[in-house]
Design an enzyme around this catalytic site. Structure first.
Site, PDB file in Angstrom:
ATOM      1  N   ALA A   1       0.832  -1.208   0.000  1.00 58.66           N
ATOM      2  CA  ALA A   1       0.000   0.000   0.000  1.00 58.66           C
ATOM      3  C   ALA A   1       0.859   1.248   0.000  1.00 58.66           C
ATOM      4  O   ALA A   1       1.938   1.283   0.587  1.00 58.66           O
ATOM      5  CB  ALA A   1      -0.930   0.005   1.219  1.00 58.66           C
ATOM      6  N   CYS A   2       0.378   2.270  -0.694  1.00 53.14           N
ATOM      7  CA  CYS A   2       1.058   3.565  -0.686  1.00 53.14           C
ATOM      8  C   CYS A   2       0.026   4.662  -0.832  1.00 53.14           C
ATOM      9  O   CYS A   2      -1.184   4.404  -0.790  1.00 53.14           O
ATOM     10  CB  CYS A   2       2.121   3.648  -1.781  1.00 53.14           C
ATOM     11  SG  CYS A   2       1.465   3.732  -3.458  1.00 53.14           S
ATOM     12  N   ASP A   3       0.490   5.880  -1.025  1.00 54.16           N
ATOM     13  CA  ASP A   3      -0.385   7.031  -1.046  1.00 54.16           C
ATOM     14  C   ASP A   3      -1.460   6.931  -2.118  1.00 54.16           C
ATOM     15  O   ASP A   3      -2.643   7.093  -1.857  1.00 54.16           O
ATOM     16  CB  ASP A   3       0.470   8.291  -1.262  1.00 54.16           C
ATOM     17  CG  ASP A   3      -0.287   9.564  -0.969  1.00 54.16           C
ATOM     18  OD1 ASP A   3      -1.212   9.514  -0.148  1.00 54.16           O
ATOM     19  OD2 ASP A   3       0.050  10.607  -1.537  1.00 54.16           O
TER      20      ASP A   3
ATOM     21  N   ILE B   1      -3.801   3.114   0.293  1.00 54.34           N
ATOM     22  CA  ILE B   1      -3.891   2.701   1.697  1.00 54.34           C
ATOM     23  C   ILE B   1      -5.339   2.533   2.144  1.00 54.34           C
ATOM     24  O   ILE B   1      -5.686   1.553   2.819  1.00 54.34           O
ATOM     25  CB  ILE B   1      -3.175   3.728   2.602  1.00 54.34           C
ATOM     26  CG1 ILE B   1      -1.663   3.612   2.412  1.00 54.34           C
ATOM     27  CG2 ILE B   1      -3.522   3.505   4.075  1.00 54.34           C
ATOM     28  CD1 ILE B   1      -0.860   4.648   3.152  1.00 54.34           C
TER      29      ILE B   1
ATOM     30  N   SER C   1       3.967   1.348  -4.347  1.00 56.03           N
ATOM     31  CA  SER C   1       3.352   0.074  -3.955  1.00 56.03           C
ATOM     32  C   SER C   1       3.321  -0.907  -5.130  1.00 56.03           C
ATOM     33  O   SER C   1       3.500  -2.106  -4.952  1.00 56.03           O
ATOM     34  CB  SER C   1       1.929   0.304  -3.427  1.00 56.03           C
ATOM     35  OG  SER C   1       1.106   0.875  -4.424  1.00 56.03           O
TER      36      SER C   1
END
Length: 477
Positions: A389-391, A423, A397
């Site tokens: 997960a990332c922004d 996320i 990600s």
């Protein structure tokens, strides 16, 4: 024990990151439309590559209507699905007609607001609609509330947004006129490494950039925070003068950052040596100075922020300025960062080694606690779904998930799904969430019951190696 002040600060940062992520998820699905408009502008306006008055007539309607409506539609949909999308779009048309400037910022406000209004209404009337009246209530609720939002946007929100936009534009244009625009790097670079880059780009510079590009065919605002040069200079410095893992991983990170446009890859290196932030600021300032000196700009927001995007969105007459701005930024950052890294090499390596060993042990311990495998075959905590997960769910990600998936394949480990998400959109059936440590608070707020593995480097990280080893051990059993 963490102090309440530190906890509050981390929580506030997580909320700002989440806000930036929301802005990104309004803009990102529509980037193709923005690029299409940028290409149209670069080709057919009077100063374009192939001036064409007939085709250039599409430019203004696209930027005034198409792009803001797409943003409002997406923002409303993020909040309340299709009904929210319709409400947001209805509200945005009042906003657009009532203003004399492209309403990107307004659309990013009214779209989610429309979604929120209809979402609250639907909750209020849930289970209270008489049987057979569902369709009439659903349709007329959007019709009436949309009408009110449209009038409110036209009469109040539009003029307020236009006044705020004009004030911001005047302030930034004053910085441009006085030569102080490079000072924005003092804010941009620290904010970026705290994963607030999307708040800056999507919330401030992109709206201003499109407004400016509509008038002149290009804008320097698109380059203020997206220049890939400083990140390249930093990673090259670590490649030559870095230590251990940082030196080994920096070359790969440099290639992916510069050509793939995933800026998040260099953030951990800055956080590892915070003093290198000086080099990033110096490089970014240098790039802006060069762009300004050559009156260079881009026709649209470069997403991702790679050299490929930069060159593709550079209009006629700006290539020299853009290329020199990127090269100069990389060179300055490389020189300044190398200086600090060489100073650091002169320190006692024993102390650094001891610190590194302790950090490695702590990370391995954390990884084992997170995985929590049981030796009891009947109660074993099996891992079948891992989410990176990332922004925005589309950059770092995606890189992390792809890399880790290939490592699983090389080990012959099957039956584990590895995907990447924003996320806030990680599925509930995920067994493990892998996220950068500076986004861990936000990840925990959005996924309160999930197991989280924190990392510092998307290419080669101790916790990822520990996870891989644990999965291989379980697979062999």
């Amino acid at each position: 024990m963490e102090s309440p002040a530190n906890s509050s600060s981390r929580s506030a940062r997580a909320k700002v990151q989440a806000f930036g992520g929301f802005l990104t998820n309004m803009v990102l699905p529509n980037i193709g439309a923005f690029i299409a408009w940028g290409i149209l502008t670069a080709l057919f306006i009077p100063t374009g590559w192939m001036p064409n008055e007939n085709l250039a007539s599409i430019v203004d309607p696209a930027i005034n209507y198409l792009l803001p409506l797409l943003l409002a539609h997406t923002g409303g949909k993020l909040v309340a699905g299709n009904r929210g999308a319709v409400m947001g779009t209805i509200g945005a048309i009042g906003l657009i007609v009532g203003a004399d400037i492209p309403m990107f910022l307004g659309a990013m406000i009214v779209g989610p607001l429309g979604g929120l209004v209809i979402k609250r209404f639907d909750r209020l009337v849930e289970n209270r609609i008489p049987a057979g009246f569902e369709m009439i209530v659903n349709n007329f609720s959007i019709g009436i509330l949309g009408f009110l939002l449209m009038i409110f946007s036209f009469s109040f929100i539009g003029p307020v947004i236009e006044a705020v936009n004009n004030a911001i534009t005047v302030a930034i244009e004053a910085l441009v006129a006085t030569g102080f625009l490079p000072l924005l790097s003092l804010i941009n670079e620290p904010a970026k490494v705290l994963f607030l880059n999307n708040v800056i780009d999507q919330g401030i510079y992109y709206p201003l950039g499109f407004q400016s590009a509509a008038e002149t065919g290009k804008s320097i605002f698109f380059t203020v925070a997206s220049n890939p040069g400083p990140g390249l200079g930093l990673l090259l410095a670590f490649t030559i003068f870095g230590k251990k893992t940082a030196r080994q991983t920096a070359p790969g990170a440099a290639i992916i950052h510069f050509f793939g446009g995933i800026h998040e890859l260099y953030f951990p290196y800055v956080l590892m040596k915070p003093i290198t932030l000086i080099g990033m600021i110096a490089g970014a300032m240098t790039g802006i100075v060069v762009f300004s000196a050559f009156d260079a700009g881009l026709v649209a927001g470069p997403s991702p922020g790679s050299i490929i995007s930069y060159l593709a969105l550079t209009p006629r007459g700006s290539y020299i300025g853009i290329i020199l701005g990127v090269v100069a930024a990389a060179a300055v950052t490389f020189v300044v960062t190398s200086f600090f890294l060489k100073l650091d090499r002169k320190k006692d390596n024993d102390e650094d080694l001891a610190s590194s060993i302790e950090k490695s042990k702590a990370m391995k311990s954390e990884g084992k606690k997170v995985l929590n495998f049981s030796n009891d075959n009947e109660n074993k905590n099996e891992i079948s779904k891992i989410s990176f997960a990332c922004d925005a769910g589309a950059g770092s990600s995606a890189l992390g998930a792809t890399t880790f998936r290939k490592k699983l394949q090389k080990k012959g480990i099957e039956g584990i799904e590895v995907k990447h998400y924003r996320i806030e959109e990680v599925p509930e059936d995920t067994d493990l969430i892998v996220v950068h440590k500076d986004l861990s608070d936000r990840a925990r707020n959005a996924n309160k019951h999930a197991n989280i593995v924190t990392i510092e480097n998307y290419i080669n990280d101790e916790n990822l190696e520990e996870l891989l080893n644990e999965l291989e051990s379980e697979h062999q059993k």
